[in-house]
Scaffold this motif. Structure first.
Motif, PDB file in Angstrom:
ATOM      1  N   TYR A 251       6.873  -6.420 -10.987  1.00  0.00           N
ATOM      2  CA  TYR A 251       5.445  -6.117 -10.888  1.00  0.00           C
ATOM      3  C   TYR A 251       5.153  -4.989  -9.905  1.00  0.00           C
ATOM      4  N   LYS A 252       5.702  -5.098  -8.717  1.00  0.00           N
ATOM      5  CA  LYS A 252       5.466  -4.062  -7.703  1.00  0.00           C
ATOM      6  C   LYS A 252       6.044  -2.725  -8.156  1.00  0.00           C
ATOM      7  N   ILE A 253       7.210  -2.756  -8.768  1.00  0.00           N
ATOM      8  CA  ILE A 253       7.841  -1.526  -9.255  1.00  0.00           C
ATOM      9  C   ILE A 253       6.968  -0.877 -10.319  1.00  0.00           C
ATOM     10  N   ILE A 254       6.456  -1.681 -11.243  1.00  0.00           N
ATOM     11  CA  ILE A 254       5.615  -1.158 -12.322  1.00  0.00           C
ATOM     12  C   ILE A 254       4.317  -0.580 -11.764  1.00  0.00           C
ATOM     13  N   LEU A 255       3.656  -1.300 -10.874  1.00  0.00           N
ATOM     14  CA  LEU A 255       2.393  -0.812 -10.299  1.00  0.00           C
ATOM     15  C   LEU A 255       2.595   0.454  -9.471  1.00  0.00           C
ATOM     16  N   THR A 256       3.671   0.492  -8.693  1.00  0.00           N
ATOM     17  CA  THR A 256       3.959   1.671  -7.878  1.00  0.00           C
ATOM     18  C   THR A 256       4.223   2.880  -8.772  1.00  0.00           C
ATOM     19  N   GLY A 257       5.035   2.689  -9.804  1.00  0.00           N
ATOM     20  CA  GLY A 257       5.316   3.770 -10.748  1.00  0.00           C
ATOM     21  C   GLY A 257       4.058   4.267 -11.432  1.00  0.00           C
ATOM     22  N   PHE A 258       3.190   3.343 -11.799  1.00  0.00           N
ATOM     23  CA  PHE A 258       1.906   3.663 -12.420  1.00  0.00           C
ATOM     24  C   PHE A 258       1.079   4.577 -11.510  1.00  0.00           C
ATOM     25  N   LEU A 259       0.972   4.214 -10.240  1.00  0.00           N
ATOM     26  CA  LEU A 259       0.196   5.007  -9.283  1.00  0.00           C
ATOM     27  C   LEU A 259       0.832   6.391  -9.047  1.00  0.00           C
TER      28      LEU A 259
ATOM     29  N   LYS B 230      -8.296   9.493   2.792  1.00  0.00           N
ATOM     30  CA  LYS B 230      -7.619   9.904   4.027  1.00  0.00           C
ATOM     31  C   LYS B 230      -7.606  11.430   4.065  1.00  0.00           C
ATOM     32  N   GLU B 231      -7.321  11.987   5.248  1.00  0.00           N
ATOM     33  CA  GLU B 231      -7.270  13.449   5.372  1.00  0.00           C
ATOM     34  C   GLU B 231      -6.261  14.059   4.418  1.00  0.00           C
ATOM     35  N   SER B 232      -5.151  13.386   4.250  1.00  0.00           N
ATOM     36  CA  SER B 232      -4.078  13.931   3.416  1.00  0.00           C
ATOM     37  C   SER B 232      -4.073  13.383   1.994  1.00  0.00           C
ATOM     38  N   GLY B 233      -5.158  12.744   1.560  1.00  0.00           N
ATOM     39  CA  GLY B 233      -5.212  12.212   0.205  1.00  0.00           C
ATOM     40  C   GLY B 233      -5.851  10.840   0.148  1.00  0.00           C
ATOM     41  N   THR B 234      -5.096   9.867  -0.381  1.00  0.00           N
ATOM     42  CA  THR B 234      -5.648   8.532  -0.621  1.00  0.00           C
ATOM     43  C   THR B 234      -4.626   7.460  -0.260  1.00  0.00           C
ATOM     44  N   LYS B 235      -5.104   6.444   0.434  1.00  0.00           N
ATOM     45  CA  LYS B 235      -4.290   5.255   0.660  1.00  0.00           C
ATOM     46  C   LYS B 235      -4.720   4.237  -0.394  1.00  0.00           C
TER      47      LYS B 235
ATOM     48  N   SER C 288       0.849  -1.181   0.000  1.00  0.00           N
ATOM     49  CA  SER C 288       0.000   0.000   0.000  1.00  0.00           C
ATOM     50  C   SER C 288       0.890   1.239   0.000  1.00  0.00           C
ATOM     51  N   ILE C 289       0.363   2.300  -0.594  1.00  0.00           N
ATOM     52  CA  ILE C 289       1.069   3.580  -0.614  1.00  0.00           C
ATOM     53  C   ILE C 289       0.065   4.687  -0.337  1.00  0.00           C
ATOM     54  N   ASN C 290       0.562   5.771   0.231  1.00  0.00           N
ATOM     55  CA  ASN C 290      -0.250   6.950   0.487  1.00  0.00           C
ATOM     56  C   ASN C 290       0.097   8.005  -0.548  1.00  0.00           C
ATOM     57  N   LEU C 291      -0.941   8.524  -1.192  1.00  0.00           N
ATOM     58  CA  LEU C 291      -0.762   9.533  -2.228  1.00  0.00           C
ATOM     59  C   LEU C 291      -1.568  10.776  -1.868  1.00  0.00           C
ATOM     60  N   PRO C 292      -1.058  11.976  -2.169  1.00  0.00           N
ATOM     61  CA  PRO C 292      -1.790  13.194  -1.816  1.00  0.00           C
ATOM     62  C   PRO C 292      -2.981  13.499  -2.737  1.00  0.00           C
ATOM     63  N   ALA C 293      -3.138  12.774  -3.821  1.00  0.00           N
ATOM     64  CA  ALA C 293      -4.226  13.037  -4.775  1.00  0.00           C
ATOM     65  C   ALA C 293      -5.591  12.711  -4.170  1.00  0.00           C
ATOM     66  N   PRO C 294      -6.629  13.435  -4.595  1.00  0.00           N
ATOM     67  CA  PRO C 294      -7.989  13.152  -4.117  1.00  0.00           C
ATOM     68  C   PRO C 294      -8.455  11.766  -4.590  1.00  0.00           C
ATOM     69  N   THR C 295      -9.138  11.048  -3.729  1.00  0.00           N
ATOM     70  CA  THR C 295      -9.565   9.681  -3.996  1.00  0.00           C
ATOM     71  C   THR C 295     -10.414   9.559  -5.258  1.00  0.00           C
ATOM     72  N   ASP C 296     -11.428  10.404  -5.403  1.00  0.00           N
ATOM     73  CA  ASP C 296     -12.327  10.289  -6.555  1.00  0.00           C
ATOM     74  C   ASP C 296     -11.601  10.512  -7.875  1.00  0.00           C
TER      75      ASP C 296
END
Length: 144
Positions: free
Chosen positions: A128-136, A99-104, A7-15
């Motif tokens: 696989y994990k590297i590609i998916l993480t980079g994608f997100l 999340k308050e600070s974006g999206t998990k 899992s990663i936390n991103l500051p972008a809005p969930t929607d």
């Protein structure tokens, strides 16, 4: 047990992140070295069937055609299953939590690989994990 789970936390809005993650035809712009094209074959309210041309580059370049069924669950989770191709039976679940600070974003992938491509299994598992993480992260960068 999953082959890949993170899992990663991103500051972008969930929607907005969900909107990009379900814009399947735009995937090549985020993964230009791994996906040549994505075509939507069928679409309903919560389910989309796509055809992807994947590119594998190592000592040689090889293209693979696969079909996937993507289902939106509860407006905050995508469930993707590869229904045709050498990775048939692979399941990828992605959960988007506001999340308050974006999206998990939590990713759970259980991949299958045909005998013909078993030799690529260590490479796929490693990348696989590297590609998916980079994608997100690329989608996130587009939104902030």
């Amino acid at each position: 047990m999953s082959d890949i789970e993170f899992s990663i936390n991103l500051p972008a809005p969930t929607d907005k992140l969900i909107e990009l993650a379900t814009s399947f035809e735009d995937y090549p712009q985020y993964l230009e070295s791994s996906i040549k094209s994505v075509k939507i074959l069928e679409k309903t309210n919560n389910e989309t069937i796509t055809e992807e041309i994947l590119i594998f580059r190592s000592l040689f370049s090889h293209e693979i055609i696969q079909k996937s069924k993507h289902t939106m669950i509860g407006g905050k989770q995508t469930h993707s299953e590869i229904i045709f191709g050498p990775f048939k039976g692979t399941i990828i679940d992605v959960l988007f939590e506001k999340k308050e600070s974006g999206t998990k974003v939590s990713v759970n992938a259980d991949y299958k690989i045909s005998l013909k491509y078993k030799i690529l299994s260590p490479i796929i598992k490693q990348k696989y994990k590297i590609i998916l993480t980079g994608f997100l992260y690329k989608m996130n960068a587009k939104l902030i």
